[in-house]
Design a protein around this motif. Structure first.
Motif, PDB file in Angstrom:
ATOM      1  N   UNK A   6      24.972  42.370  29.830  1.00  0.00           N
ATOM      2  CA  UNK A   6      25.463  41.015  30.083  1.00  0.00           C
ATOM      3  C   UNK A   6      26.516  40.610  29.045  1.00  0.00           C
ATOM      4  N   UNK A   7      26.317  41.035  27.809  1.00  0.00           N
ATOM      5  CA  UNK A   7      27.299  40.736  26.750  1.00  0.00           C
ATOM      6  C   UNK A   7      28.630  41.411  27.045  1.00  0.00           C
ATOM      7  N   UNK A   8      28.573  42.660  27.433  1.00  0.00           N
ATOM      8  CA  UNK A   8      29.792  43.407  27.730  1.00  0.00           C
ATOM      9  C   UNK A   8      30.509  42.828  28.944  1.00  0.00           C
ATOM     10  N   UNK A   9      29.744  42.404  29.939  1.00  0.00           N
ATOM     11  CA  UNK A   9      30.352  41.804  31.128  1.00  0.00           C
ATOM     12  C   UNK A   9      31.054  40.497  30.782  1.00  0.00           C
ATOM     13  N   UNK A  10      30.456  39.707  29.900  1.00  0.00           N
ATOM     14  CA  UNK A  10      31.080  38.450  29.499  1.00  0.00           C
ATOM     15  C   UNK A  10      32.358  38.715  28.706  1.00  0.00           C
ATOM     16  N   UNK A  11      32.327  39.703  27.824  1.00  0.00           N
ATOM     17  CA  UNK A  11      33.545  40.088  27.094  1.00  0.00           C
ATOM     18  C   UNK A  11      34.635  40.519  28.068  1.00  0.00           C
ATOM     19  N   UNK A  12      34.252  41.334  29.062  1.00  0.00           N
ATOM     20  CA  UNK A  12      35.222  41.808  30.050  1.00  0.00           C
ATOM     21  C   UNK A  12      35.793  40.646  30.853  1.00  0.00           C
ATOM     22  N   UNK A  13      34.952  39.676  31.198  1.00  0.00           N
ATOM     23  CA  UNK A  13      35.431  38.503  31.933  1.00  0.00           C
ATOM     24  C   UNK A  13      36.486  37.755  31.127  1.00  0.00           C
ATOM     25  N   UNK A  14      36.204  37.503  29.847  1.00  0.00           N
ATOM     26  CA  UNK A  14      37.161  36.787  29.008  1.00  0.00           C
ATOM     27  C   UNK A  14      38.483  37.546  28.903  1.00  0.00           C
ATOM     28  N   UNK A  15      38.397  38.844  28.722  1.00  0.00           N
ATOM     29  CA  UNK A  15      39.609  39.633  28.579  1.00  0.00           C
ATOM     30  C   UNK A  15      40.427  39.682  29.859  1.00  0.00           C
ATOM     31  N   UNK A  16      39.762  39.931  30.970  1.00  0.00           N
ATOM     32  CA  UNK A  16      40.474  40.034  32.249  1.00  0.00           C
ATOM     33  C   UNK A  16      41.069  38.695  32.659  1.00  0.00           C
TER      34      UNK A  16
END
Length: 200
Positions: A6-16
């Motif tokens: 979930x942490x990695x997905x949130x990081x990916x969301x912010x970046x994308x």
């Protein structure tokens, strides 16, 4: 690595999302920008304002920090409690800026990134994440971020001009991020990890 998903997905969301907005028409970025006098009419900007960046150095700097947070996700394996705390801090950091009349608008991930750092630091310092010497790394991370914010003296200089990157830096966003990161980190660290987390 299921704990960190979930942490990695949130990081990916912010970046994308940050990249997509960077390449979007200016009118779209304007519609997603948080402004102190308009946010009630545009409540989505409590979230989307973090994805708007003013220039390339601003975007690249935040993306580099975000990449470091993804590395933290792989190494420290922050669980769903950390992700929840970071999610809750997202709009709260923006709302806190209403306390300073000098702040008219805020864009960028920096306030939210400060919150994420302190969330992880608190969970590490309390031994809630499964890595060796977690308390040491948590305290080290907390001291590093808190020292940076202390040097900025945002309570006296809430907004400053950064001539290097040619933009105004809303330093109180960093201060608000640290405050919410500590508070929400402590609150979520008190919750027991669920059974699935315990097995991984």
């Amino acid at each position: 690595m299921k704990r960190a998903r979930s942490w990695l997905l949130l990081c990916a969301l912010h970046g994308l999302a940050s990249l997509l907005l960077w390449w979007s028409p200016q009118a779209v970025a304007d519609a997603f920008t948080w402004r102190a006098d308009r946010w009630i009419q545009h409540p989505w900007t409590l979230w989307t304002g973090a994805w708007v960046h003013l220039n390339a150095p601003h975007l690249i700097g935040n993306l580099l920090v975000l990449a470091a947070y993804m590395t933290i996700g792989w190494v420290a394996r922050p669980d769903g409690r950390c992700t929840l705390a970071w999610l809750l801090a997202w709009p709260l950091v923006q709302l806190s800026l209403l306390l300073w009349s000098e702040v008219q608008q805020v864009v960028g991930l920096s306030g939210l990134l400060h919150a994420g750092a302190l969330v992880v630091a608190v969970h590490l310092a309390l031994g809630r994440l499964p890595i060796q010497r977690a308390r040491f790394w948590g305290l080290l991370l907390a001291v590093a971020v808190l020292s940076k914010v202390a040097l900025e003296q945002a309570w006296q200089r809430p907004v400053v001009w950064d001539g290097t990157h040619e933009l105004f830096v809303v330093q109180v966003a960093h201060l608000a991020g640290v405050g919410w990161g500590i508070l929400l980190g402590l609150l979520t660290a008190l919750w027991p990890a669920n059974a699935d987390d315990a097995r991984h």
